[in-house]
Motif scaffolding. Structure first.
Motif, mmCIF file in Angstrom:
data_model
loop_
_atom_site.group_PDB
_atom_site.id
_atom_site.type_symbol
_atom_site.label_atom_id
_atom_site.label_comp_id
_atom_site.label_asym_id
_atom_site.label_seq_id
_atom_site.Cartn_x
_atom_site.Cartn_y
_atom_site.Cartn_z
ATOM 1 N N LEU A 167 4.381 19.511 -44.743
ATOM 2 C CA LEU A 167 5.496 18.854 -45.433
ATOM 3 C C LEU A 167 6.813 19.582 -45.176
ATOM 4 C CD1 LEU A 167 3.808 17.978 -48.860
ATOM 5 C CD2 LEU A 167 4.265 16.443 -46.930
ATOM 6 N N LEU A 168 6.790 20.919 -45.249
ATOM 7 C CA LEU A 168 8.013 21.684 -45.000
ATOM 8 C C LEU A 168 8.476 21.531 -43.559
ATOM 9 C CD1 LEU A 168 7.375 24.996 -46.975
ATOM 10 C CD2 LEU A 168 9.271 23.400 -47.323
ATOM 11 N N PHE A 169 7.528 21.526 -42.633
ATOM 12 C CA PHE A 169 7.888 21.351 -41.219
ATOM 13 C C PHE A 169 8.548 19.993 -40.998
ATOM 14 C CE2 PHE A 169 6.751 19.631 -37.028
ATOM 15 C CZ PHE A 169 7.447 20.522 -36.229
ATOM 16 N N LEU A 170 7.976 18.934 -41.556
ATOM 17 C CA LEU A 170 8.548 17.599 -41.375
ATOM 18 C C LEU A 170 9.923 17.496 -42.022
ATOM 19 C CD1 LEU A 170 5.359 15.400 -41.934
ATOM 20 C CD2 LEU A 170 6.494 15.937 -39.763
ATOM 21 N N LEU A 171 10.084 18.100 -43.203
ATOM 22 C CA LEU A 171 11.399 18.133 -43.842
ATOM 23 C C LEU A 171 12.396 18.871 -42.955
ATOM 24 C CD1 LEU A 171 13.356 17.859 -46.297
ATOM 25 C CD2 LEU A 171 12.401 20.036 -47.117
ATOM 26 N N GLY A 172 11.983 20.025 -42.451
ATOM 27 C CA GLY A 172 12.889 20.837 -41.649
ATOM 28 C C GLY A 172 13.298 20.163 -40.360
ATOM 29 N N ILE A 173 12.338 19.581 -39.637
ATOM 30 C CA ILE A 173 12.668 19.015 -38.334
ATOM 31 C C ILE A 173 13.494 17.744 -38.479
ATOM 32 C CG2 ILE A 173 10.612 17.548 -37.975
ATOM 33 C CD1 ILE A 173 10.563 18.784 -35.087
ATOM 34 N N SER A 174 13.224 16.946 -39.521
ATOM 35 C CA SER A 174 14.005 15.728 -39.719
ATOM 36 C C SER A 174 15.419 16.058 -40.192
ATOM 37 C CB SER A 174 13.307 14.794 -40.714
ATOM 38 O OG SER A 174 13.092 15.442 -41.955
ATOM 39 N N GLY A 175 15.560 17.017 -41.119
ATOM 40 C CA GLY A 175 16.890 17.414 -41.575
ATOM 41 C C GLY A 175 17.706 18.062 -40.484
ATOM 42 N N ASN A 176 17.055 18.873 -39.660
ATOM 43 C CA ASN A 176 17.734 19.505 -38.535
ATOM 44 C C ASN A 176 18.225 18.461 -37.544
ATOM 45 O OD1 ASN A 176 17.211 20.732 -35.537
ATOM 46 N ND2 ASN A 176 18.091 22.272 -36.889
ATOM 47 N N PHE A 177 17.354 17.497 -37.211
ATOM 48 C CA PHE A 177 17.737 16.450 -36.268
ATOM 49 C C PHE A 177 18.892 15.614 -36.811
ATOM 50 C CE2 PHE A 177 17.511 12.079 -34.739
ATOM 51 C CZ PHE A 177 17.557 12.271 -33.376
ATOM 52 N N TYR A 178 18.845 15.253 -38.092
ATOM 53 C CA TYR A 178 19.895 14.427 -38.683
ATOM 54 C C TYR A 178 21.253 15.123 -38.598
ATOM 55 C CZ TYR A 178 22.663 12.052 -42.265
ATOM 56 O OH TYR A 178 23.664 11.395 -42.943
ATOM 57 N N HIS A 179 21.288 16.402 -38.904
ATOM 58 C CA HIS A 179 22.576 17.100 -38.884
ATOM 59 C C HIS A 179 23.041 17.398 -37.458
ATOM 60 C CE1 HIS A 179 21.570 17.619 -43.167
ATOM 61 N NE2 HIS A 179 22.882 17.596 -43.312
ATOM 62 N N HIS A 180 22.117 17.561 -36.533
ATOM 63 C CA HIS A 180 22.518 17.637 -35.124
ATOM 64 C C HIS A 180 23.132 16.307 -34.672
ATOM 65 C CE1 HIS A 180 19.809 21.227 -33.734
ATOM 66 N NE2 HIS A 180 20.943 21.619 -34.284
ATOM 67 N N TYR A 181 22.562 15.204 -35.134
ATOM 68 C CA TYR A 181 23.100 13.879 -34.804
ATOM 69 C C TYR A 181 24.516 13.737 -35.357
ATOM 70 C CZ TYR A 181 23.738 8.815 -34.897
ATOM 71 O OH TYR A 181 24.242 7.549 -34.750
ATOM 72 N N LEU A 182 24.738 14.183 -36.590
ATOM 73 C CA LEU A 182 26.084 14.113 -37.164
ATOM 74 C C LEU A 182 27.067 14.958 -36.348
ATOM 75 C CD1 LEU A 182 25.394 14.338 -41.015
ATOM 76 C CD2 LEU A 182 25.907 12.292 -39.646
ATOM 77 N N LEU A 183 26.623 16.135 -35.913
ATOM 78 C CA LEU A 183 27.492 16.978 -35.084
ATOM 79 C C LEU A 183 27.839 16.286 -33.772
ATOM 80 C CD1 LEU A 183 25.885 20.521 -35.553
ATOM 81 C CD2 LEU A 183 28.146 19.798 -36.330
ATOM 82 N N SER A 184 26.875 15.576 -33.199
ATOM 83 C CA SER A 184 27.116 14.913 -31.916
ATOM 84 C C SER A 184 28.137 13.790 -32.036
ATOM 85 C CB SER A 184 25.809 14.366 -31.355
ATOM 86 O OG SER A 184 25.389 13.204 -32.049
ATOM 87 N N LYS A 185 28.293 13.226 -33.239
ATOM 88 C CA LYS A 185 29.212 12.111 -33.445
ATOM 89 C C LYS A 185 30.639 12.567 -33.735
ATOM 90 C CE LYS A 185 26.277 8.919 -32.693
ATOM 91 N NZ LYS A 185 26.416 8.106 -31.459
ATOM 92 N N LEU A 186 30.838 13.876 -33.809
ATOM 93 C CA LEU A 186 32.184 14.379 -34.078
ATOM 94 C C LEU A 186 33.132 14.139 -32.904
ATOM 95 C CD1 LEU A 186 31.550 17.818 -35.822
ATOM 96 C CD2 LEU A 186 32.513 15.756 -36.858
#
Length: 270
Positions: A167-186
């Motif tokens: 559960l922690l791994f899935l939370l971490g990898i999804s949250g990390n990916f989402y915020h990387h996506y936000l950074l890419s849209k800057l």
């Protein structure tokens, strides 16, 4: 003695392997020291910190450099290959081992995917730095897999953390990916200007992608329940604390309107 008994409720007994014991100490010390050095401004030469705040010398100019995209592919590809190869090298060693190497394979596959299709790059890096970082990722991944292999046939820890780890791994990898996506849209294609990130948890911390990466590695260490995985995760925590501190300092130096209440890594705390 009491501490040892407590630890053995959560972790496998340490293997009688000098290599794993030494790597546990070396890896933790190296990662923690890197975090300390980055907090002091001695940053790894890549991304926004490439030559930041320094004056180029003629010798530095002569060093071979790579594009950011190629450099980061060099970072992650050997570790990904090690994760995938482990399925063939150590077949049929139980659910926990399969979950660990699957998590590592997903982690590095995601990183390669982001390098190819998500991240936007404005800087480069030295070839020497790319090789050193690549070897570090590969060695850490291979050692974590080998440490897990050495637990085969040993009694399971009395307290089973692997499902909480998933559960922690899935939370971490999804949250990390989402915020990387936000950074890419800057930035749009060709735009090399840095901007203050917005959305997600960026209003609370400047490096939420690091925060979720820590969650992911805590998940990995819970799946593994080896002292090596725990020492690697603890070292990663110190590394990302130092890196997030340096990142916040960099943003404050570049933007007069940087929000004072935005922390480095942990909302409201640090």
């Amino acid at each position: 003695m009491v501490l040892t008994e407590l630890l053995l409720r959560f972790f496998y007994s340490p293997p009688s392997s000098f290599f794993i014991s030494a790597m546990s100490i070396i890896n933790f010390a190296s990662l923690a020291n890197s975090g300390f050095m980055e907090s002091k401004g001695k940053n790894i030469q890549y991304a926004k910190f490439f030559n930041a705040g320094s004056v180029k010398t003629s010798s530095a100019d002569k060093k071979a450099k790579l594009s950011g995209r190629i450099g980061m592919l060099i970072f992650y590809s050997p570790a990904l290959l090690a994760s995938v190869a482990s399925f063939a090298l150590f077949p049929d060693e139980g659910l926990r081992f399969d979950l660990l190497r699957l998590a590592l394979t997903i982690h590095f596959s995601k990183r390669v995917f982001e390098v190819l299709l998500i991240h936007k790059f404005s800087g480069g890096m030295e070839v020497e730095a790319a090789i050193i970082i690549s070897f570090s990722y590969f060695a850490s991944t291979a050692t974590m897999i080998y440490a897990q292999h050495l637990t085969y046939g040993l009694p399971e820890p009395p307290i089973d953390l692997k499902y909480a780890g998933i559960l922690l791994f899935l939370l971490g990898i999804s949250g990390n990916f989402y915020h990387h996506y936000l950074l890419s849209k800057l930035r749009t294609e060709g735009d090399k200007r840095y901007k203050i990130p917005q959305g997600g948890l960026f209003s609370l911390v400047i490096c939420p992608h690091y925060l979720f990466e820590i969650f992911g590695f805590i998940g990995v260490s819970f799946i593994a329940q080896t002292l090596y995985a725990f020492s690697f995760t603890l070292g990663t925590l110190f590394l990302l604390m130092g890196r997030s501190f340096a990142t916040r300092k960099w943003y404050r130096s570049k933007f007069d309107n940087f929000p004072e209440n935005t922390k480095s890594l942990i909302p409201y705390v640090f």
